[in-house]
Design a protein around this motif. Structure first.
Motif, PDB file in Angstrom:
ATOM      1  N   LYS A  27       1.235   3.657  -1.980  1.00 40.14           N
ATOM      2  CA  LYS A  27       0.720   4.934  -2.463  1.00 40.14           C
ATOM      3  C   LYS A  27       0.404   5.888  -1.314  1.00 40.14           C
ATOM      4  O   LYS A  27       0.270   7.083  -1.514  1.00 40.14           O
ATOM      5  CB  LYS A  27      -0.488   4.718  -3.360  1.00 40.14           C
ATOM      6  CG  LYS A  27      -0.083   4.044  -4.655  1.00 40.14           C
ATOM      7  CD  LYS A  27      -1.199   3.910  -5.627  1.00 40.14           C
ATOM      8  CE  LYS A  27      -0.617   3.217  -6.854  1.00 40.14           C
ATOM      9  NZ  LYS A  27      -1.529   2.954  -7.879  1.00 40.14           N
ATOM     10  N   LYS A  28       0.319   5.359  -0.090  1.00 39.44           N
ATOM     11  CA  LYS A  28       0.113   6.215   1.081  1.00 39.44           C
ATOM     12  C   LYS A  28       1.428   6.785   1.593  1.00 39.44           C
ATOM     13  O   LYS A  28       1.436   7.621   2.474  1.00 39.44           O
ATOM     14  CB  LYS A  28      -0.573   5.428   2.198  1.00 39.44           C
ATOM     15  CG  LYS A  28      -2.003   5.061   1.888  1.00 39.44           C
ATOM     16  CD  LYS A  28      -2.632   4.336   3.051  1.00 39.44           C
ATOM     17  CE  LYS A  28      -4.060   3.965   2.753  1.00 39.44           C
ATOM     18  NZ  LYS A  28      -4.663   3.202   3.851  1.00 39.44           N
ATOM     19  N   SER A  29       2.543   6.315   1.057  1.00 40.37           N
ATOM     20  CA  SER A  29       3.854   6.786   1.498  1.00 40.37           C
ATOM     21  C   SER A  29       4.236   8.042   0.733  1.00 40.37           C
ATOM     22  O   SER A  29       3.859   8.232  -0.412  1.00 40.37           O
ATOM     23  CB  SER A  29       4.909   5.704   1.278  1.00 40.37           C
ATOM     24  OG  SER A  29       4.604   4.565   2.043  1.00 40.37           O
ATOM     25  N   ASP A  30       4.986   8.912   1.421  1.00 39.65           N
ATOM     26  CA  ASP A  30       5.398  10.184   0.846  1.00 39.65           C
ATOM     27  C   ASP A  30       6.827  10.198   0.328  1.00 39.65           C
ATOM     28  O   ASP A  30       7.148  10.940  -0.587  1.00 39.65           O
ATOM     29  CB  ASP A  30       5.323  11.299   1.905  1.00 39.65           C
ATOM     30  CG  ASP A  30       3.954  11.482   2.470  1.00 39.65           C
ATOM     31  OD1 ASP A  30       3.830  11.369   3.698  1.00 39.65           O
ATOM     32  OD2 ASP A  30       3.017  11.752   1.697  1.00 39.65           O
ATOM     33  N   ASP A  43       0.864  -1.184   0.000  1.00 39.90           N
ATOM     34  CA  ASP A  43       0.000   0.000   0.000  1.00 39.90           C
ATOM     35  C   ASP A  43       0.899   1.232   0.000  1.00 39.90           C
ATOM     36  O   ASP A  43       0.718   2.151   0.786  1.00 39.90           O
ATOM     37  CB  ASP A  43      -0.906  -0.006   1.228  1.00 39.90           C
ATOM     38  CG  ASP A  43      -2.038   1.005   1.110  1.00 39.90           C
ATOM     39  OD1 ASP A  43      -2.257   1.531   0.007  1.00 39.90           O
ATOM     40  OD2 ASP A  43      -2.692   1.277   2.128  1.00 39.90           O
ATOM     41  N   ILE A  51       6.333   4.700  -8.662  1.00 37.56           N
ATOM     42  CA  ILE A  51       4.945   4.909  -8.213  1.00 37.56           C
ATOM     43  C   ILE A  51       4.721   6.347  -7.758  1.00 37.56           C
ATOM     44  O   ILE A  51       3.660   6.659  -7.247  1.00 37.56           O
ATOM     45  CB  ILE A  51       4.521   3.934  -7.101  1.00 37.56           C
ATOM     46  CG1 ILE A  51       5.636   3.327  -6.315  1.00 37.56           C
ATOM     47  CG2 ILE A  51       3.513   2.980  -7.472  1.00 37.56           C
ATOM     48  CD1 ILE A  51       5.200   2.336  -5.266  1.00 37.56           C
ATOM     49  N   GLY A  52       5.717   7.203  -7.948  1.00 40.42           N
ATOM     50  CA  GLY A  52       5.544   8.613  -7.639  1.00 40.42           C
ATOM     51  C   GLY A  52       6.082   9.054  -6.292  1.00 40.42           C
ATOM     52  O   GLY A  52       5.789  10.147  -5.825  1.00 40.42           O
ATOM     53  N   ILE A  53       6.877   8.213  -5.651  1.00 39.68           N
ATOM     54  CA  ILE A  53       7.470   8.541  -4.355  1.00 39.68           C
ATOM     55  C   ILE A  53       8.861   9.130  -4.588  1.00 39.68           C
ATOM     56  O   ILE A  53       9.669   8.550  -5.307  1.00 39.68           O
ATOM     57  CB  ILE A  53       7.548   7.285  -3.462  1.00 39.68           C
ATOM     58  CG1 ILE A  53       6.133   6.770  -3.163  1.00 39.68           C
ATOM     59  CG2 ILE A  53       8.311   7.564  -2.175  1.00 39.68           C
ATOM     60  CD1 ILE A  53       6.092   5.450  -2.434  1.00 39.68           C
TER      61      ILE A  53
END
Length: 126
Positions: free
Chosen positions: A44-47, A42, A67-69
């Motif tokens: 996507k909840k990480s910054d 999960d 994934i955008g992190i």
């Protein structure tokens, strides 16, 4: 000095919270053989990702930033990353107590974030 150390420790402790993943899935990221890590699926909840130790194999970091992190990667055994990654800062620094780069200093370099992934694989110096 002691007061500053307590403030730094409090900032680090803010990021070190266990997460109950009961019934949730985990996924392996990184290379098929060496350089792979199992994480809660999960992300996507990480910054942000702080990666201590990468060497020439940055497959894990590539998958996480895809994934955008955003990430900061630390490794004193290489001069530069083997390839350019968008939203990644590389530090050719040793992690540890002074005069090396501390975990507190590395955390102070990141933008305000809520959930940070910390990967530490520095060949026996963890």
């Amino acid at each position: 000095m002691e007061n500053q150390n307590l403030k730094t420790l409090a900032k680090i402790a803010k990021f070190l919270k266990p997460i109950n993943i009961d019934g949730k899935l985990c996924k392996r990221y990184g290379s098929p053989n060496d350089g792979g890590y199992v994480l809660y699926d999960d992300l996507k909840k990480s910054d942000f990702l702080i990666s201590f130790g990468a060497g020439s194999n940055i497959d894990f970091e590539i998958q996480i930033v895809s994934i955008g992190i955003s990430a900061h990667i630390y490794d004193d055994s290489i001069e530069n990353l083997p390839l350019f990654l968008k939203n990644v800062c590389f530090f050719n620094e040793t992690i540890g107590a002074s005069p090396k780069t501390s975990i507190g200093k590395s955390i102070s370099r990141i933008p305000e974030a809520n959930r940070v992934i910390l990967k530490m694989d520095i060949e026996g110096s963890e």
